[in-house]
Design a protein around this motif. Structure first.
Motif, PDB file in Angstrom:
ATOM      1  N   VAL A   1       4.530 -14.509   1.151  1.00  0.00           N
ATOM      2  CA  VAL A   1       4.837 -15.989   0.332  1.00  0.00           C
ATOM      3  C   VAL A   1       4.286 -16.795   1.757  1.00  0.00           C
ATOM      4  CG1 VAL A   1       5.875 -17.681  -0.841  1.00  0.00           C
ATOM      5  CG2 VAL A   1       6.229 -14.880  -1.280  1.00  0.00           C
ATOM      6  N   VAL A   2       3.341 -17.565   1.268  1.00  0.00           N
ATOM      7  CA  VAL A   2       2.886 -18.634   1.740  1.00  0.00           C
ATOM      8  C   VAL A   2       3.508 -20.130   1.255  1.00  0.00           C
ATOM      9  CG1 VAL A   2       1.230 -20.640   3.016  1.00  0.00           C
ATOM     10  CG2 VAL A   2       0.779 -18.195   2.443  1.00  0.00           C
ATOM     11  N   GLY A   3       4.756 -20.706   2.066  1.00  0.00           N
ATOM     12  CA  GLY A   3       5.549 -22.153   1.680  1.00  0.00           C
ATOM     13  C   GLY A   3       6.454 -21.361   1.573  1.00  0.00           C
ATOM     14  N   GLY A   4       7.753 -22.344   1.873  1.00  0.00           N
ATOM     15  CA  GLY A   4       9.113 -21.978   1.500  1.00  0.00           C
ATOM     16  C   GLY A   4      10.280 -22.619   1.037  1.00  0.00           C
ATOM     17  N   GLY A   5       9.391 -23.207  -0.248  1.00  0.00           N
ATOM     18  CA  GLY A   5       9.808 -24.413  -0.856  1.00  0.00           C
ATOM     19  C   GLY A   5      11.258 -24.053  -1.815  1.00  0.00           C
ATOM     20  N   PHE A   6      10.697 -24.593  -3.124  1.00  0.00           N
ATOM     21  CA  PHE A   6      11.126 -23.965  -4.556  1.00  0.00           C
ATOM     22  C   PHE A   6      10.550 -23.158  -5.396  1.00  0.00           C
ATOM     23  CE2 PHE A   6      13.154 -27.974  -5.693  1.00  0.00           C
ATOM     24  CZ  PHE A   6      14.577 -28.168  -5.025  1.00  0.00           C
ATOM     25  N   ALA A   7       8.898 -23.506  -5.003  1.00  0.00           N
ATOM     26  CA  ALA A   7       8.083 -22.673  -5.705  1.00  0.00           C
ATOM     27  C   ALA A   7       8.410 -20.713  -4.637  1.00  0.00           C
ATOM     28  CB  ALA A   7       7.273 -22.709  -5.876  1.00  0.00           C
ATOM     29  N   GLY A   8       8.016 -21.353  -3.493  1.00  0.00           N
ATOM     30  CA  GLY A   8       7.551 -20.623  -2.599  1.00  0.00           C
ATOM     31  C   GLY A   8       9.131 -19.360  -2.340  1.00  0.00           C
ATOM     32  N   LEU A   9      10.073 -20.073  -2.153  1.00  0.00           N
ATOM     33  CA  LEU A   9      11.336 -19.155  -2.310  1.00  0.00           C
ATOM     34  C   LEU A   9      11.764 -18.352  -2.885  1.00  0.00           C
ATOM     35  CD1 LEU A   9      13.823 -21.213   0.281  1.00  0.00           C
ATOM     36  CD2 LEU A   9      12.630 -18.845   0.483  1.00  0.00           C
ATOM     37  N   ALA A  10      11.378 -19.334  -4.079  1.00  0.00           N
ATOM     38  CA  ALA A  10      12.045 -18.412  -5.273  1.00  0.00           C
ATOM     39  C   ALA A  10      10.662 -17.202  -5.749  1.00  0.00           C
ATOM     40  CB  ALA A  10      11.725 -19.031  -6.531  1.00  0.00           C
ATOM     41  N   ALA A  11       9.778 -17.247  -5.490  1.00  0.00           N
ATOM     42  CA  ALA A  11       8.996 -15.760  -5.827  1.00  0.00           C
ATOM     43  C   ALA A  11       8.958 -14.648  -4.875  1.00  0.00           C
ATOM     44  CB  ALA A  11       7.669 -16.485  -4.796  1.00  0.00           C
ATOM     45  N   ALA A  12       9.619 -15.072  -3.439  1.00  0.00           N
ATOM     46  CA  ALA A  12       9.794 -14.245  -2.068  1.00  0.00           C
ATOM     47  C   ALA A  12      11.532 -13.855  -2.431  1.00  0.00           C
ATOM     48  CB  ALA A  12      10.547 -15.110  -1.229  1.00  0.00           C
ATOM     49  N   TYR A  13      12.342 -14.689  -3.436  1.00  0.00           N
ATOM     50  CA  TYR A  13      13.567 -13.929  -3.938  1.00  0.00           C
ATOM     51  C   TYR A  13      13.254 -12.510  -5.235  1.00  0.00           C
ATOM     52  CZ  TYR A  13      17.987 -13.060  -6.618  1.00  0.00           C
ATOM     53  OH  TYR A  13      19.415 -12.862  -6.973  1.00  0.00           O
ATOM     54  N   HIS A  14      12.004 -12.769  -6.173  1.00  0.00           N
ATOM     55  CA  HIS A  14      12.012 -12.206  -7.282  1.00  0.00           C
ATOM     56  C   HIS A  14      11.179 -10.536  -6.634  1.00  0.00           C
ATOM     57  CE1 HIS A  14      13.647 -15.510  -9.445  1.00  0.00           C
ATOM     58  NE2 HIS A  14      14.157 -14.378 -10.270  1.00  0.00           N
ATOM     59  N   LEU A  15      10.708 -11.143  -5.966  1.00  0.00           N
ATOM     60  CA  LEU A  15       9.785 -10.118  -4.633  1.00  0.00           C
ATOM     61  C   LEU A  15      11.019  -9.122  -4.539  1.00  0.00           C
ATOM     62  CD1 LEU A  15       6.159 -11.911  -3.324  1.00  0.00           C
ATOM     63  CD2 LEU A  15       6.566 -10.124  -5.081  1.00  0.00           C
ATOM     64  N   ALA A  16      11.671  -9.561  -3.316  1.00  0.00           N
ATOM     65  CA  ALA A  16      12.704  -8.752  -2.982  1.00  0.00           C
ATOM     66  C   ALA A  16      13.365  -7.953  -3.606  1.00  0.00           C
ATOM     67  CB  ALA A  16      13.795  -9.368  -2.648  1.00  0.00           C
ATOM     68  N   ALA A  17      13.471  -8.686  -5.293  1.00  0.00           N
ATOM     69  CA  ALA A  17      14.659  -8.536  -6.346  1.00  0.00           C
ATOM     70  C   ALA A  17      13.597  -6.962  -6.714  1.00  0.00           C
ATOM     71  CB  ALA A  17      15.168  -9.117  -7.379  1.00  0.00           C
ATOM     72  N   PHE A  18      11.869  -7.440  -7.428  1.00  0.00           N
ATOM     73  CA  PHE A  18      11.755  -5.507  -7.356  1.00  0.00           C
ATOM     74  C   PHE A  18      11.606  -4.856  -6.340  1.00  0.00           C
ATOM     75  CE2 PHE A  18       9.568  -9.258  -9.988  1.00  0.00           C
ATOM     76  CZ  PHE A  18       9.786  -8.542 -11.556  1.00  0.00           C
ATOM     77  N   GLY A  19      11.752  -5.326  -5.113  1.00  0.00           N
ATOM     78  CA  GLY A  19      11.991  -3.924  -3.809  1.00  0.00           C
ATOM     79  C   GLY A  19      10.174  -4.080  -3.337  1.00  0.00           C
ATOM     80  N   SER A  20       9.921  -5.236  -3.272  1.00  0.00           N
ATOM     81  CA  SER A  20       9.047  -6.057  -2.039  1.00  0.00           C
ATOM     82  C   SER A  20       9.886  -6.041  -0.815  1.00  0.00           C
ATOM     83  CB  SER A  20       8.277  -6.547  -3.040  1.00  0.00           C
ATOM     84  OG  SER A  20       7.471  -6.994  -1.785  1.00  0.00           O
ATOM     85  N   ASP A  21       8.371  -6.025  -0.226  1.00  0.00           N
ATOM     86  CA  ASP A  21       9.591  -6.778   1.926  1.00  0.00           C
ATOM     87  C   ASP A  21       8.834  -7.992   1.275  1.00  0.00           C
ATOM     88  OD1 ASP A  21      10.815  -4.254   2.658  1.00  0.00           O
ATOM     89  OD2 ASP A  21       9.174  -3.710   3.817  1.00  0.00           O
ATOM     90  N   VAL A  22       9.020  -8.811   1.877  1.00  0.00           N
ATOM     91  CA  VAL A  22       8.678 -10.482   1.509  1.00  0.00           C
ATOM     92  C   VAL A  22       8.343 -11.182   3.054  1.00  0.00           C
ATOM     93  CG1 VAL A  22       9.208 -12.519   1.351  1.00  0.00           C
ATOM     94  CG2 VAL A  22       9.833 -10.583  -0.072  1.00  0.00           C
ATOM     95  N   THR A  23       7.359 -11.578   3.363  1.00  0.00           N
ATOM     96  CA  THR A  23       7.182 -12.260   4.630  1.00  0.00           C
ATOM     97  C   THR A  23       6.802 -13.692   4.192  1.00  0.00           C
ATOM     98  OG1 THR A  23       6.337 -10.965   5.545  1.00  0.00           O
ATOM     99  CG2 THR A  23       5.733 -13.166   6.284  1.00  0.00           C
ATOM    100  N   VAL A  24       7.908 -14.372   4.581  1.00  0.00           N
ATOM    101  CA  VAL A  24       7.291 -15.755   3.890  1.00  0.00           C
ATOM    102  C   VAL A  24       6.766 -16.954   5.350  1.00  0.00           C
ATOM    103  CG1 VAL A  24       8.345 -18.503   3.543  1.00  0.00           C
ATOM    104  CG2 VAL A  24       9.343 -16.417   2.668  1.00  0.00           C
ATOM    105  N   PHE A  25       5.567 -17.463   5.343  1.00  0.00           N
ATOM    106  CA  PHE A  25       4.770 -18.275   6.571  1.00  0.00           C
ATOM    107  C   PHE A  25       5.109 -19.715   6.408  1.00  0.00           C
ATOM    108  CE2 PHE A  25       2.307 -13.923   6.285  1.00  0.00           C
ATOM    109  CZ  PHE A  25       2.658 -13.993   7.597  1.00  0.00           C
ATOM    110  N   ASP A  26       5.758 -20.387   7.027  1.00  0.00           N
ATOM    111  CA  ASP A  26       6.818 -21.835   6.685  1.00  0.00           C
ATOM    112  C   ASP A  26       6.339 -22.358   7.621  1.00  0.00           C
ATOM    113  OD1 ASP A  26       7.490 -23.830   4.404  1.00  0.00           O
ATOM    114  OD2 ASP A  26       7.497 -24.374   6.278  1.00  0.00           O
ATOM    115  N   PRO A  27       5.712 -23.288   8.761  1.00  0.00           N
ATOM    116  CA  PRO A  27       5.866 -24.020   9.617  1.00  0.00           C
ATOM    117  C   PRO A  27       7.699 -24.375  10.711  1.00  0.00           C
ATOM    118  CG  PRO A  27       4.681 -25.407   8.938  1.00  0.00           C
ATOM    119  CD  PRO A  27       5.307 -24.073   7.711  1.00  0.00           C
TER     120      PRO A  27
END
Ligand SMILES: Cc1cc2nc3c(=O)[nH]c(=O)nc-3n(C[C@H](O)[C@H](O)[C@H](O)COP(=O)(O)OP(=O)(O)OC[C@H]3O[C@@H](n4cnc5c(N)ncnc54)[C@H](O)[C@@H]3O)c2cc1C
Length: 541
Positions: A93-119
């Motif tokens: 997930v590129v970007g750790g704002g509302f959209a990126g973290l909501a996507a990351a959360y749901h990816l994790a909830a679906f059973g995926s590993d998640v790497t968030v890129f944000d400086p």
């Protein structure tokens, strides 16, 4: 002029508790019940609970059972697809704002590993989300429903509740308690009382209609009632409304909690891996090495090219959620014509503002003048000496933020926002705030509906940039879907001035689509701009 009550007619039968709430005394409506505020008339899956079980501050939104069934079907389909894979999928997930973290959360909830890129530091980000007022409700300024407003509200409320519960629990555990004490930390919620004074006949007409059409969201108030609910508001209003179910979060606290909740979801997998000697994630998942892609990892790096990351073969999918960074990110910039609008917010000390608003100003109050808002206390510790307890909207807004020091956000402040400054070509997204300009623009506007802040000196100013599409017949709606010319690249962009309403809804759908490798589950309106561009897609990435 005498205050008028906007009539409420035709309460829909589905909203079991609307009439009960309307009959409540105002003090009851204002009561801030941190845990109870989310107890909805319906459970998350749309099953009605008994009327007696609806709390006084219930959110009066009931999701339809068909929407809940579709939600369950999607969950099952994604989990089955993920379960059929030989190993856990890895998504960037590129970007750790509302959209990126909501996507990351749901990816994790679906059973995926998640790497968030944000400086920026894990769980903080640097975009519009960090300076947002955190208001969540589904209405436009004209009292209509935002596109997908009810679905978005339900999804956001559910995610916010999850994050809030986690923050409260974590704080209790850190304090050595098994359960959260009654007067303990509040998590990320700042208020569940959101009011709108009506300043002229046109606004009265619009919200009279809104109260008729959307009684589950709009409750009419007389001028006297709104002045009682919001001490410091103007006697010049003709009446007002309370937006039922609306709430506000402390945005920095919510972002931190969302990342923490995301990490908690993959902790079980992490425990297994750590037992095998992999501990590179650190305490908060932060990693300087992009090579670790298991569990939930935050890599403090800026991504320059989404297609290159997608083509690297290291991830099953890449989801770009870069906010205003969209202008610079190869593979995402130029996807559609997006407008950037800068917003500046003034910060006030909530307790100091109460003192300053006393007759004779802050000095007099310090010598024992008491508090102008003591009668308005509704929120437990730290509440009684604050000027503002509720959020007030009227074109601009004033919103109270977190009061307890465990929140880590803007503790005990008032946010007055926000300016709307068109972005000029060549301007930098991260240029520093200009408090003098913000004061010039905001002061006269807020004086109209919340004069209590007049003459009070702000203690700070923040700035952020909203990204939006041109207005369509649906209003300004986000863009979400597969990136043109890409197989693995996905995007959520243009969340506009009301990002919270769509962040969880689209975050979940895009997470599901990325894992299913299909954008069939996204509403056509958000996909359309990308499809137009991608007609000649080669699907080579
Ligand atoms: C003053 C103001 C007040 C607002 N108030 C509200 C409100 O009350 N309620 C509401 O719902 N909405 C509000 N909004 C709108 C809301 O803030 C936005 O819609 C929302 O934050 C957008 O979220 P996002 O995740 O798309 O983008 P952002 O929050 O901007 O996040 C993008 C992230 O991507 C990162 N990034 C950028 N480029 C790259 C790159 N190349 N590589 C890696 N990372 C990158 C950035 O560091 C950032 O952390 C407000 C906006 C402003 C400006």
């Amino acid at each position: 002029m005498k205050g008028r009550r906007v009539p409420i007619r035709g309460i829909v039968p589905l909203v079991l508790c609307a009439s009960a709430a309307a009959r409540m005394p105002l003090a009851g409506k204002m009561a801030f019940a941190n845990q109870a505020m989310f107890s909805s008339c319906c459970s998350r899956k749309g099953r009605a609970t008994s009327r007696a079980s609806c709390s006084s501050s219930s959110v009066l939104y009931c999701s339809s059972s068909s929407a809940a069934a579709a939600d369950e079907n999607l969950d099952a389909a994604v989990k089955a697809a993920v379960g059929a894979l030989p190993s856990r999928p890895r998504v960037a997930v590129v970007g750790g704002g509302f959209a990126g973290l909501a996507a990351a959360y749901h990816l994790a909830a679906f059973g995926s590993d998640v790497t968030v890129f944000d400086p920026h530091e894990a769980g903080t980000g640097s975009g519009a989300s960090t300076v947002a007022a955190g208001l969540l409700h589904p209405l436009t300024p004209r009292g209509k429903l935002i596109w997908k407003g009810e679905e978005g509200f339900e999804a956001a409320k559910h995610l916010i509740q999850t994050v809030n519960d986690k923050l409260v629990h974590d704080a209790a555990v850190a304090a050595g308690d098994d359960a959260a004490p009654a007067n303990g930390p509040r998590g990320c919620l700042t208020t569940d009382s959101v009011y709108r004074p009506l300043m002229d006949e046109k606004q009265v007409d619009l919200f009279t209609k809104a109260a008729e059409d959307l009684p589950q969201w709009v409750e009419s108030l007389t001028r006297e009632e709104i002045m009682e609910a919001v001490p410091g508001s103007t006697p010049e209003c003709l009446g007002g409304v309370r937006i039922r179910g609306a709430l506000a979060v402390d945005a920095p606290t919510y972002l931190k909690g969302l990342w923490s909740a995301c990490r908690a979801l993959v902790n079980a997998a992490d425990v297994d891996r750590n037992a095998n000697g992999d501990t590179s994630g650190g305490d908060n998942g932060a990693s300087s090495s992009p090579s670790r892609k298991e569990g939930a990892t935050w890599v403090r790096q800026s991504v320059e090219d989404v297609h290159a990351l997608a083509a690297s073969g290291e991830f099953n999918a890449v989801v770009a959620c870069v906010g205003a960074g969209v202008r610079a990110l190869a593979g995402v910039k130029d996807i559609v014509s997006l407008r950037l609008v800068r917003g500046q917010t003034l910060l006030y000390d909530n307790v100091g503002a109460a003192r300053a608003a006393e007759p004779g100003g802050e000095g007099a109050a310090e010598k024992g003048g008491g508090s102008s808002s003591s009668s308005s206390s509704s929120s437990g510790s730290g509440g009684s000496d604050r000027l503002l307890q509720s959020a007030v909207l009227c074109g601009q807004y004033v919103v109270p933020t977190t009061v307890d020091e465990t929140g880590g956000g803007n503790g005990g402040k008032i946010l007055l926002g926000s300016t709307q400054e068109p972005f000029m070509p060549g301007q930098k997204v991260d240029r520093p705030p200009d408090m003098a300009k913000a004061l010039r623009q905001l002061r006269p506007k807020v004086a109209r509906f919340f004069p209590a802040l007049e003459g009070v000196t702000p203690i700070g100013c923040t700035a952020g940039v909203r990204v939006m599409q041109e207005r369509s017949s649906y209003g300004r709606i986000p863009v979400a879907g597969r990136l043109p010319f890409s197989k693995r690249g996905w995007v959520i962009a243009a969340l506009g001035a009301r990002g919270l309403i769509h962040h969880a809804y689209l975050g979940k759908l895009v997470a599901a689509c990325a894992l299913l490798d299909s954008d069939d589950h996204l509403p056509p309106q958000v996909v359309a701009p990308l499809e137009d561009l991608g007609k000649d897609a080669t699907g080579d990435l």
